[in-house]
Design a protein around this motif. Structure first.
Motif, PDB file in Angstrom:
ATOM      1  N   ILE A  42       0.847  -1.199   0.000  1.00  0.00           N
ATOM      2  CA  ILE A  42       0.000   0.000   0.000  1.00  0.00           C
ATOM      3  C   ILE A  42       0.879   1.245   0.000  1.00  0.00           C
ATOM      4  O   ILE A  42       1.797   1.380   0.794  1.00  0.00           O
ATOM      5  CB  ILE A  42      -0.950  -0.006   1.215  1.00  0.00           C
ATOM      6  CG1 ILE A  42      -1.900  -1.204   1.106  1.00  0.00           C
ATOM      7  CG2 ILE A  42      -1.727   1.304   1.310  1.00  0.00           C
ATOM      8  CD1 ILE A  42      -2.769  -1.432   2.314  1.00  0.00           C
ATOM      9  N   VAL A  43       0.570   2.171  -0.893  1.00  0.00           N
ATOM     10  CA  VAL A  43       1.378   3.377  -1.051  1.00  0.00           C
ATOM     11  C   VAL A  43       0.986   4.446  -0.038  1.00  0.00           C
ATOM     12  O   VAL A  43      -0.116   4.443   0.501  1.00  0.00           O
ATOM     13  CB  VAL A  43       1.253   3.955  -2.486  1.00  0.00           C
ATOM     14  CG1 VAL A  43       1.778   2.975  -3.511  1.00  0.00           C
ATOM     15  CG2 VAL A  43      -0.166   4.369  -2.792  1.00  0.00           C
ATOM     16  N   TYR A  44       1.912   5.362   0.151  1.00  0.00           N
ATOM     17  CA  TYR A  44       1.681   6.512   1.018  1.00  0.00           C
ATOM     18  C   TYR A  44       0.812   7.512   0.261  1.00  0.00           C
ATOM     19  O   TYR A  44       1.023   7.778  -0.917  1.00  0.00           O
ATOM     20  CB  TYR A  44       3.017   7.176   1.381  1.00  0.00           C
ATOM     21  CG  TYR A  44       2.849   8.384   2.274  1.00  0.00           C
ATOM     22  CD1 TYR A  44       2.957   8.260   3.644  1.00  0.00           C
ATOM     23  CD2 TYR A  44       2.574   9.636   1.741  1.00  0.00           C
ATOM     24  CE1 TYR A  44       2.804   9.353   4.480  1.00  0.00           C
ATOM     25  CE2 TYR A  44       2.410  10.740   2.560  1.00  0.00           C
ATOM     26  CZ  TYR A  44       2.522  10.597   3.928  1.00  0.00           C
ATOM     27  OH  TYR A  44       2.358  11.673   4.750  1.00  0.00           O
ATOM     28  N   SER A  45      -0.160   8.072   0.963  1.00  0.00           N
ATOM     29  CA  SER A  45      -0.988   9.144   0.422  1.00  0.00           C
ATOM     30  C   SER A  45      -1.268  10.122   1.553  1.00  0.00           C
ATOM     31  O   SER A  45      -1.844   9.739   2.578  1.00  0.00           O
ATOM     32  CB  SER A  45      -2.298   8.574  -0.135  1.00  0.00           C
ATOM     33  OG  SER A  45      -3.092   9.609  -0.673  1.00  0.00           O
ATOM     34  N   TRP A  46      -0.849  11.370   1.400  1.00  0.00           N
ATOM     35  CA  TRP A  46      -1.054  12.408   2.411  1.00  0.00           C
ATOM     36  C   TRP A  46      -2.548  12.485   2.730  1.00  0.00           C
ATOM     37  O   TRP A  46      -3.367  12.711   1.849  1.00  0.00           O
ATOM     38  CB  TRP A  46      -0.543  13.754   1.885  1.00  0.00           C
ATOM     39  CG  TRP A  46      -0.786  14.906   2.788  1.00  0.00           C
ATOM     40  CD1 TRP A  46      -1.800  15.817   2.690  1.00  0.00           C
ATOM     41  CD2 TRP A  46      -0.003  15.296   3.912  1.00  0.00           C
ATOM     42  NE1 TRP A  46      -1.700  16.745   3.689  1.00  0.00           N
ATOM     43  CE2 TRP A  46      -0.607  16.449   4.452  1.00  0.00           C
ATOM     44  CE3 TRP A  46       1.135  14.782   4.519  1.00  0.00           C
ATOM     45  CZ2 TRP A  46      -0.106  17.100   5.575  1.00  0.00           C
ATOM     46  CZ3 TRP A  46       1.636  15.441   5.631  1.00  0.00           C
ATOM     47  CH2 TRP A  46       1.028  16.582   6.139  1.00  0.00           C
ATOM     48  N   GLY A  47      -2.918  12.233   3.978  1.00  0.00           N
ATOM     49  CA  GLY A  47      -4.320  12.248   4.384  1.00  0.00           C
ATOM     50  C   GLY A  47      -5.052  10.943   4.119  1.00  0.00           C
ATOM     51  O   GLY A  47      -6.234  10.820   4.421  1.00  0.00           O
ATOM     52  N   GLY A  48      -4.364   9.950   3.576  1.00  0.00           N
ATOM     53  CA  GLY A  48      -4.992   8.661   3.300  1.00  0.00           C
ATOM     54  C   GLY A  48      -5.260   7.885   4.575  1.00  0.00           C
ATOM     55  O   GLY A  48      -4.441   7.893   5.499  1.00  0.00           O
ATOM     56  N   GLY A  49      -6.407   7.229   4.639  1.00  0.00           N
ATOM     57  CA  GLY A  49      -6.771   6.452   5.817  1.00  0.00           C
ATOM     58  C   GLY A  49      -7.621   7.230   6.798  1.00  0.00           C
ATOM     59  O   GLY A  49      -7.866   6.780   7.908  1.00  0.00           O
ATOM     60  N   HIS A  50      -8.093   8.410   6.384  1.00  0.00           N
ATOM     61  CA  HIS A  50      -8.851   9.263   7.295  1.00  0.00           C
ATOM     62  C   HIS A  50     -10.274   9.524   6.822  1.00  0.00           C
ATOM     63  O   HIS A  50     -10.862  10.544   7.150  1.00  0.00           O
ATOM     64  CB  HIS A  50      -8.103  10.583   7.516  1.00  0.00           C
ATOM     65  CG  HIS A  50      -6.807  10.382   8.209  1.00  0.00           C
ATOM     66  ND1 HIS A  50      -6.716  10.084   9.552  1.00  0.00           N
ATOM     67  CD2 HIS A  50      -5.540  10.372   7.747  1.00  0.00           C
ATOM     68  CE1 HIS A  50      -5.443   9.924   9.882  1.00  0.00           C
ATOM     69  NE2 HIS A  50      -4.709  10.093   8.804  1.00  0.00           N
ATOM     70  N   SER A  51     -10.826   8.578   6.075  1.00  0.00           N
ATOM     71  CA  SER A  51     -12.229   8.720   5.702  1.00  0.00           C
ATOM     72  C   SER A  51     -13.093   8.289   6.884  1.00  0.00           C
ATOM     73  O   SER A  51     -12.585   8.091   7.984  1.00  0.00           O
ATOM     74  CB  SER A  51     -12.528   7.909   4.441  1.00  0.00           C
ATOM     75  OG  SER A  51     -12.256   6.548   4.667  1.00  0.00           O
ATOM     76  N   ALA A  52     -14.378   8.109   6.660  1.00  0.00           N
ATOM     77  CA  ALA A  52     -15.296   7.774   7.758  1.00  0.00           C
ATOM     78  C   ALA A  52     -14.882   6.505   8.504  1.00  0.00           C
ATOM     79  O   ALA A  52     -15.022   6.417   9.716  1.00  0.00           O
ATOM     80  CB  ALA A  52     -16.711   7.637   7.226  1.00  0.00           C
ATOM     81  N   SER A  53     -14.376   5.520   7.783  1.00  0.00           N
ATOM     82  CA  SER A  53     -13.910   4.303   8.450  1.00  0.00           C
ATOM     83  C   SER A  53     -12.442   4.077   8.113  1.00  0.00           C
ATOM     84  O   SER A  53     -11.956   4.505   7.065  1.00  0.00           O
ATOM     85  CB  SER A  53     -14.761   3.099   8.033  1.00  0.00           C
ATOM     86  OG  SER A  53     -14.695   2.915   6.643  1.00  0.00           O
ATOM     87  N   PRO A  54     -11.689   3.404   9.010  1.00  0.00           N
ATOM     88  CA  PRO A  54     -10.255   3.186   8.803  1.00  0.00           C
ATOM     89  C   PRO A  54      -9.972   2.341   7.566  1.00  0.00           C
ATOM     90  O   PRO A  54     -10.780   1.518   7.160  1.00  0.00           O
ATOM     91  CB  PRO A  54      -9.833   2.431  10.062  1.00  0.00           C
ATOM     92  CG  PRO A  54     -10.909   2.641  11.053  1.00  0.00           C
ATOM     93  CD  PRO A  54     -12.161   2.846  10.270  1.00  0.00           C
ATOM     94  N   GLY A  55      -8.799   2.544   6.988  1.00  0.00           N
ATOM     95  CA  GLY A  55      -8.357   1.774   5.831  1.00  0.00           C
ATOM     96  C   GLY A  55      -7.924   2.704   4.712  1.00  0.00           C
ATOM     97  O   GLY A  55      -8.095   3.922   4.795  1.00  0.00           O
ATOM     98  N   PRO A  56      -7.326   2.151   3.668  1.00  0.00           N
ATOM     99  CA  PRO A  56      -6.847   2.984   2.563  1.00  0.00           C
ATOM    100  C   PRO A  56      -7.969   3.840   1.980  1.00  0.00           C
ATOM    101  O   PRO A  56      -9.110   3.395   1.863  1.00  0.00           O
ATOM    102  CB  PRO A  56      -6.355   1.962   1.538  1.00  0.00           C
ATOM    103  CG  PRO A  56      -6.051   0.739   2.336  1.00  0.00           C
ATOM    104  CD  PRO A  56      -7.058   0.730   3.446  1.00  0.00           C
ATOM    105  N   SER A  57      -7.624   5.074   1.654  1.00  0.00           N
ATOM    106  CA  SER A  57      -8.571   5.994   1.023  1.00  0.00           C
ATOM    107  C   SER A  57      -7.765   7.004   0.215  1.00  0.00           C
ATOM    108  O   SER A  57      -6.545   7.088   0.348  1.00  0.00           O
ATOM    109  CB  SER A  57      -9.422   6.710   2.073  1.00  0.00           C
ATOM    110  OG  SER A  57      -8.628   7.578   2.861  1.00  0.00           O
ATOM    111  N   LYS A  58      -8.448   7.773  -0.615  1.00  0.00           N
ATOM    112  CA  LYS A  58      -7.762   8.857  -1.319  1.00  0.00           C
ATOM    113  C   LYS A  58      -7.386   9.901  -0.289  1.00  0.00           C
ATOM    114  O   LYS A  58      -8.096  10.119   0.694  1.00  0.00           O
ATOM    115  CB  LYS A  58      -8.655   9.433  -2.409  1.00  0.00           C
ATOM    116  CG  LYS A  58      -8.759   8.478  -3.579  1.00  0.00           C
ATOM    117  CD  LYS A  58      -9.316   9.153  -4.783  1.00  0.00           C
ATOM    118  CE  LYS A  58      -9.289   8.143  -5.923  1.00  0.00           C
ATOM    119  NZ  LYS A  58     -10.074   8.602  -7.048  1.00  0.00           N
ATOM    120  N   GLY A  59      -6.270  10.545  -0.525  1.00  0.00           N
ATOM    121  CA  GLY A  59      -5.788  11.550   0.407  1.00  0.00           C
ATOM    122  C   GLY A  59      -6.298  12.933   0.071  1.00  0.00           C
ATOM    123  O   GLY A  59      -7.301  13.092  -0.617  1.00  0.00           O
TER     124      GLY A  59
END
Length: 173
Positions: A42-59
């Motif tokens: 899983i790649v680093y994405s500034w702000g990734g993982g901060h959507s409504a539920s935990p886990g990979p997301s767009k940053g």
């Protein structure tokens, strides 16, 4: 007949337990989950993982100061350091115990420890009684190593704690 069965069972148990190395134990769930996630690349994405539920997301590109220009976070599905810690802790605890905040928010939910154990969080920045200003978090693996989402352009990986500046301490949930 009963005696032979008991003897056979005893020999089977002795053989099975004799093959287990002494002194080895199963790593904590948080550490095992960290390694499982590392294997996903899983790649680093500034702000990734901060959507409504935990886990990979767009940053997000808001507040981005990374070296890769233009900011790739808004089109990159991944995790930043606190998003990674949040996801692992949510998986391990069965609920989102750290919440969607950043490293400053997460450290406030934990207590500082002087003798870290694998699975504790290691923070970087400045933490005093009056203020918290952190910039990075990783999951302590033991032996001076941490699993973390380090920076734009990288994947979740193992790093030496001493390679990162501004060590602020170990914290436990």
């Amino acid at each position: 007949m009963r005696r032979r069965s008991a003897l056979a069972a005893t020999l089977l148990l002795l053989t099975a337990t004799a093959s287990v190395p002494l002194g080895l134990s199963m790593p904590p769930l948080i550490v095992r989950l960290s390694y499982e996630i590392e294997q996903r690349g899983i790649v680093y994405s500034w702000g990734g993982g901060h959507s409504a539920s935990p886990g990979p997301s767009k940053g997000t590109c808001r507040g981005y100061k990374g070296r890769i220009k233009p900011c790739p976070a808004a089109r990159t599905r991944g995790l930043d350091c606190s998003g990674f810690a949040r996801w692992v802790y949510a998986l391990a605890h069965g609920e989102d115990v750290l919440g969607p905040g950043n490293t400053d928010d997460h450290v406030r939910k934990m207590r500082r420890v002087s003798s870290p154990r694998p699975g504790d969080l290691v923070f970087f920045g400045k933490i005093t009684k009056r203020s918290v200003k952190t910039h990075h978090v990783g999951i302590y693996l033991g032996g001076g190593k941490m699993m973390n989402a380090p920076e734009t352009g990288a994947v979740v990986r193992v790093d030496e704690i001493g390679r990162k500046k501004d060590f602020a301490g170990f914290f436990r949930y």
